[in-house]
Write a protein that holds these residues in place. Structure first.
Motif, mmCIF file in Angstrom:
data_model
loop_
_atom_site.group_PDB
_atom_site.id
_atom_site.type_symbol
_atom_site.label_atom_id
_atom_site.label_comp_id
_atom_site.label_asym_id
_atom_site.label_seq_id
_atom_site.Cartn_x
_atom_site.Cartn_y
_atom_site.Cartn_z
ATOM 1 N N TYR A 214 -11.625 30.270 -12.485
ATOM 2 C CA TYR A 214 -10.507 30.498 -13.225
ATOM 3 C C TYR A 214 -10.036 29.107 -13.604
ATOM 4 O O TYR A 214 -9.720 28.033 -12.956
ATOM 5 C CB TYR A 214 -9.237 31.083 -12.150
ATOM 6 N N ARG A 215 -9.353 29.098 -14.943
ATOM 7 C CA ARG A 215 -8.837 28.115 -15.557
ATOM 8 C C ARG A 215 -7.668 27.273 -15.070
ATOM 9 O O ARG A 215 -7.394 26.004 -15.283
ATOM 10 C CB ARG A 215 -8.568 28.219 -17.106
ATOM 11 N N SER A 218 -2.379 29.518 -12.066
ATOM 12 C CA SER A 218 -1.574 30.731 -12.374
ATOM 13 C C SER A 218 -2.612 31.779 -13.060
ATOM 14 O O SER A 218 -2.172 33.074 -12.729
ATOM 15 C CB SER A 218 -0.817 30.256 -13.502
ATOM 16 N N ALA A 219 -3.739 31.665 -13.604
ATOM 17 C CA ALA A 219 -4.633 32.368 -14.120
ATOM 18 C C ALA A 219 -5.191 33.179 -12.905
ATOM 19 O O ALA A 219 -5.433 34.423 -13.068
ATOM 20 C CB ALA A 219 -5.819 31.697 -14.866
#
Length: 231
Positions: A214-215, A218-219
């Motif tokens: 995940y980047r 929050s993503a």
């Protein structure tokens, strides 16, 4: 008329897409050879036979090296036509002959045309006795292990397909058929499952995001929230 020719060849990096004006038969002997025949992915390992028809464009490669018995020719053969473009199980009689040839040298001490003709005969003899194609089973457990070790990387459908010796389109169809998920959706589920496991083990959100591809934290949080809401 092209006289059949037998050789025992070593395959490595791809030589590039090409075609022949004759049939080419490859029996896997050692290692694994990745093939693409007319855009369709395949894999030749020990005990498997690939039949490439005249004019079919194909490419091959082996990351760790592969050895195959190869018969080049003839240009036309009615008994080979039903097997063209396919990878099938090698008939027991052919395996016995290949073992003999390997022990004696590629031609087994026979005149070159005779050795090639004997191999062709074991494939085409008695028509229906030719080996029957079987659909290669996908080892989903092995694929999951491979994916889980690389979830932090930007993986593609082509990379997943290569692991199971299928073309991307074949893998996509089989993935939907056997799991109910398209390939990238299947990959997302693996990432979510791993993220939940790591969260339960007390990992920090930043670490989980990096480990699972995940980047940002929050993503990851948003993806988990969406998945939980869809349950």
């Amino acid at each position: 008329m092209h006289s059949p020719h037998l050789s025992l060849r070593h395959y490595g990096p791809s030589p590039g897409s090409h075609s022949h004006d004759h049939y080419q038969l490859l029996w896997g002997w050692q290692g694994r050879l990745e093939l693409e025949i007319e855009g369709r992915g395949a894999c030749v390992s020990s005990g498997r036979l690939a039949v490439i028809a005249p004019g079919d464009r194909h490419d091959f490669w082996s990351s760790a090296g592969s050895r195959c018995f190869v018969v080049d020719g003839p240009e036309d053969h009615a008994g080979l036509a039903p097997l063209a473009g396919r990878v099938v199980d090698t008939a027991p009689s052919t395996l016995h002959l290949l073992r003999f040839l390997a022990a004696q040298g590629a031609e087994g001490g026979l005149p070159q045309p005779a050795a090639a003709a004997l191999l062709l005969a074991t494939v085409t003899a008695h028509g229906s006795a030719a080996p029957t194609a079987t659909r290669r089973a996908i080892d989903w457990a092995a694929l999951d292990l491979w994916l889980d070790a690389r979830l932090g990387e930007p993986l593609s459908v082509a990379q997943m397909a290569l692991q199971v010796c299928l073309s991307p389109s074949q893998f996509a169809a089989r993935c939907v058929e056997e799991t109910g998920w398209a390939p990238m959706a299947y990959l997302r589920q693996r990432r979510l499952q791993q993220a939940r496991r790591l969260r339960a083990q007390g990992w920090q959100v930043q670490q989980i995001a990096e480990r699972c591809g995940y980047r940002s934290p929050s993503a990851l949080t948003a993806a988990l929230r969406r998945a939980d809401a869809a349950r």
